[in-house]
Enzyme design. Structure first.
Site, PDB file in Angstrom:
ATOM      1  CG  PHE A 320     -44.396  90.082   2.917  1.00 37.45           C
ATOM      2  CD1 PHE A 320     -46.211  90.120   2.381  1.00 37.45           C
ATOM      3  CD2 PHE A 320     -44.098  88.734   2.828  1.00 37.45           C
ATOM      4  CE1 PHE A 320     -45.885  89.142   1.282  1.00 37.45           C
ATOM      5  CE2 PHE A 320     -43.723  87.650   2.541  1.00 37.45           C
ATOM      6  CZ  PHE A 320     -45.114  88.168   1.907  1.00 37.45           C
ATOM      7  CD  GLU A 321     -40.706  97.106   4.877  1.00 36.44           C
ATOM      8  OE1 GLU A 321     -41.048  97.321   6.530  1.00 36.44           O
ATOM      9  OE2 GLU A 321     -39.209  96.326   5.855  1.00 36.44           O
ATOM     10  CD  GLN A 322     -49.773  95.947   9.019  1.00 36.96           C
ATOM     11  OE1 GLN A 322     -49.645  95.098   7.995  1.00 36.96           O
ATOM     12  NE2 GLN A 322     -49.817  97.639   9.484  1.00 36.96           N
TER      13      GLN A 322
END
Length: 844
Positions: A320-322
């Site tokens: 996951f990359e925010q």
């Protein structure tokens, strides 16, 4: 008026604080006996960046309050911060947690019904310290797991054991929280140029030694990674999440990534399951009207990252990359991005992970069971049976390699009878690593020498072959006919030295072959022991027999020692090393140089200045620092470029310049360095550090720049859509090349043979100028061993120089095209820098 301004300021300040109701749906009820985060922190989550000690305190309190939680300290970071792992499930499951774990592991080796068994989910956060939304979300997630009430949470906990790893990089997280909080004003600044959003060198992305821990899952050089991987195999989760951040102007990414950039060893069903779980993340973000994307960037090829290591270990790893606020609020192309928003998105996809895993529980468990049960069948279909690996002359390096295999639960067996494979004879004491074992896929991955790929674009390295990194000769074996091995798995042998140092000798000597010989030497020199290095071989009488000693042997003559306690110091120091020390009876040798020869060069303890600061690669400075400190026992002095002109260079024997942009060195610093070398100093540079040595004419070499290498590729009339493909061909993301060493050169002492694999992630090329005695290492004519490199680049690299050393005045300049200590695990080429530190004076 003052009251009005005060209230207005307070309103602005408080508007950034978001209560629990912001993060959680209104229909979730919480147990009021469980302490809320704000009651411990003194502020709402997202208002300030949580410090690691605050995180530890709160999670420890939750574990005391909630029967659903069990907290463990699974290790400590370099800075001695605790590495926490929380096991969360129902109180009833907690009472039989070990039974659940054992039954889960047992089901992976026997076909048993798992439908009533809890699933294992690993939730991991913020392996990069300056990507803090993950760890802050983990704090909220822990509160939810401890305090939420109702059927939904009950069903989740009844059917799962959730392993919560709240901070994979405690030291980096602590550094960034301090940075962001100490640069935060009462009135927040969203300006990207504000100091809060622009960290000083080195950034807190990394751990204590400035390593990227997300690349260390396979290499296991650091305590954080060793503890995490040990627990991973202790539990073997079916799903592992890995929460990161990316550039501020991006949105939100979750896997699957680019399909063509998935490692071919990864099972197809793994990607199918990733797609199915992605639907739950999309639904959660759709509801919040949050932007996101999938199947772009972030490849799944290198198997040593948090989202890929699980994929070849029976789990489904999900990245996951925010988009990062890199502080409390920052302008972006999507409007002001607030820290609390980044935290909420990570929380949302954490909860959507739970929902997806719960609904696909049976499928995930069946997939994992099949992954391991099918391993022997798949291995039986392979053209090879496994790999033989030669021990060589360096026992410590070999034992370190075997230890690494064992940490990954890869089985190896001692060879008990000599066997010839691919023209080389493997002897008793060498090992055989079979493909037919539960870690079949991981064995294939770590021994892979693949050089052709479906997609040539790599986010990370394309070659990482572990035996090449350790400079160990190995070969695939097609048949076990004639191969005799021990029945029991190979165990790590003790590092301690057996036997008593024989007193009264004329001199003592030990080989330079062992990986920890330089550390032993440095410890002796620091204790005042006088030592010499033999530049040529010799044979001498010892108390055991006539012994032949190779060039590079360290000799400790009794007659030159000035410390009355030197023999006791020597004996005590040797007890920590598995290095054989020979007692020599006479200075007159049977063959070769005598012990009083001028070719027995006195040694001195290195005093190393490591150039760092803005412009240099923090990774490579950290890797060199780590190597010097942990593998040699040398404490380098790290001085930033801007301070070099004021440094007293006379204090140091060596200057080390890693990859970096050295335009920050002013004319006074340059003049001081050149003068210092000319008076007798030794300077080492690699990659752009080597380029600087050439530019300053400290040594004479021809170079081919990256720009010139790129110019080999035809670009006329190329469509815009081919831009990424072209860039992939022009670069070397990380591959392994073969080189040949001059074994008579002091900088090559201790190498097993003349062939040395080198890790290369730069297209910079250096060609030797033809001067005699200066070429130490050259690439072979067909150098590509593992990983991807376009043939146009390979052709330019072939037969070019890797390592050149030449005199400059009374000093020595040494240039290497590549990083010899890449990511801390290149035990083979790191011998080159070791030799430069101890033996460079022999070149004068």
């Amino acid at each position: 008026m003052r009251i009005t301004l005060f209230l207005l300021g307070l309103l602005i300040f408080q508007s950034q604080a978001k209560p629990l109701s912001y993060y959680f749906s209104a229909d979730i009820e919480f147990d009021q006996n469980i302490t809320k985060p704000s009651e411990v922190l003194g502020y709402e989550v997202g208002e300030w960046h949580v410090r690691h000690d605050q995180l530890v305190n709160y999670l420890t309190l939750l574990a005391k309050q909630s029967p659903r939680m069990r907290i463990s300290t699974i290790g400590h970071s370099h800075e001695r911060r605790p590495l926490l792992l929380l096991a969360v499930t129902t109180a009833n499951n907690q009472d039989k947690l070990e039974q659940i774990r054992q039954a889960h592991l047992s089901s992976l080796s026997t076909k048993t019904d798992r439908s009533t068994s809890p699933n294992i989910i690993w939730m991991g956060y913020s392996v990069h310290g300056n990507e803090p939304s993950g760890s802050n979300a983990a704090l909220l997630l822990a509160y939810y797991l401890a305090a939420a009430q109702g059927d939904e949470i009950n069903q989740l906990l009844e059917n799962n054991v959730i392993l919560l790893d709240p901070a994979l990089n405690p030291d980096g997280l602590a550094r960034f929280a301090h940075w962001a909080n100490s640069n935060r004003g009462k009135t927040l600044s969203a300006d990207p140029a504000h100091r809060e959003h622009v960290e000083a060198w080195p950034s807190s992305r990394t751990n204590h030694y400035w390593f990227d821990l997300n690349r260390d899952w396979l290499l296991l050089q650091h305590p954080e990674s060793k503890a995490r991987v040990a627990q991973f195999h202790r539990w073997k989760p079916t799903v592992l999440t890995d929460f990161h951040e990316m550039g501020t102007n991006s949105s939100y990414f979750f896997q699957p990534g680019i399909p063509s950039r998935t490692h071919p060893i990864t099972p197809t069903q793994n990607q199918t399951l990733t797609h199915q779980l992605a639907e739950y993340h999309a639904k959660a973000l759709d509801k919040e009207k949050q932007l996101y994307f999938t199947q772009e960037s972030f490849d799944d090829f290198y198997v040593g990252k948090g989202s890929t290591y699980p994929d070849i270990n029976g789990a489904v790893g999900i990245l996951f990359e925010q988009a990062s606020s890199r502080g409390h609020v920052q302008e972006s192309i999507n409007g002001d991005l607030h820290f609390h928003r980044t935290i909420k998105n990570q929380l949302l996809t954490s909860l959507s992970t739970f929902q997806g895993v719960l609904e696909h529980k049976d499928t995930l468990q069946a997939y994992q069971q099949g992954f391991y049960l099918d391993a022997l069948k798949l291995a039986d279909k392979e053209d090879i049976k496994g790999y033989v690996v030669a021990k060589g002359n360096d026992s410590s390096r070999f034992e370190s390699f075997i230890e690494l295999l064992q940490r990954h639960q890869i089985y190896a067996f001692d060879i008990t009878k000599a066997v010839k494979v691919a023209g080389r004879t493997y002897q008793p004491g060498d090992i055989f690593v079979p493909l037919a074992q539960p870690q079949y896929r991981l064995v294939k991955a770590v021994f892979s020498t693949q050089t052709n790929f479906e997609d040539n674009t790599f986010y990370d390295v394309s070659g990482w072959t572990l035996p090449h990194a350790f400079d160990l000769n190995f070969a695939p074996i097609k048949s076990r006919w004639g191969l005799k091995t021990a029945e029991a798995q190979r165990k790590i042998k003790s590092n301690g030295r057996s036997g008593v140092l024989q007193e009264g000798a004329y001199a003592y000597a030990f080989s330079w072959d062992d990986y920890f010989a330089p550390k032993l030497l440095n410890q002796l020199l620091s204790a005042g022991i006088e030592a010499r290095v033999a530049l040529q071989s010799f044979s001498a009488r010892t108390n055991q027999s006539e012994q032949t000693f190779s060039p590079g042997t360290v000799v400790i003559p009794a007659g030159v020692q000035s410390n009355a306690s030197w023999q006791a110091i020597l004996s005590e120091t040797l007890a920590s090393y598995a290095i054989e020390v020979f007692a020599i009876r006479s200075g007159l040798t049977a063959q070769g140089i005598d012990l009083g020869s001028r070719l027995m060069v006195p040694l001195k303890q290195p005093k190393v200045l490591l150039v760092g600061g803005e412009g240099t690669s923090q990774y490579e400075v950290g890797e060199m620092w780590y190597h010097l400190d942990r593998h040699l026992g040398i404490a380098p002095t790290i001085i930033e470029q801007r301070r070099l002109a004021r440094a007293n260079l006379a204090r140091y024997t060596h200057i080390v310049m890693v990859d970096g942009n050295y335009r920050g060195l002013n004319k006074h610093a340059k003049a001081a360095i050149l003068s210092w070398v000319k008076k007798g100093g030794v300077i080492w540079g690699h990659k752009r550090g080597a380029q600087w040595l050439v530019d300053q004419q400290l040594l004479n070499a021809e170079t081919i720049s990256k720009k010139e290498m790129r110019a080999q590729f035809e670009t006329q009339d190329m469509p815009f859509s081919a831009r990424e493909e072209l860039a992939a061909k022009q670069r070397i993301a990380g591959a392994i090349f073969n080189a040949r060493a001059d074994l008579s050169h002091p900088l090559a002492f201790g190498l097993d043979d003349e062939i040395l694999p080198v890790f290369k992630n730069s297209t910079w090329v250096m060609k030797q100028n033809g001067a005699p005695f200066t070429s130490v290492l050259k690439y072979t004519s067909s150098p590509l061993l593992s990983g991807y490199a376009d043939q146009r680049n390979v052709k330019q690299i072939a037969a070019s120089s890797v390592l050149i050393a030449d005199e400059y005045g009374k000093g020595i300049a040494i240039a290497m095209t590549d990083n010899p200590v890449f990511r801390g695990y290149w035990y083979g080429t790191s011998k080159l820098i070791n030799n430069a530190l101890f033996f460079a004076d022999a070149l004068k």
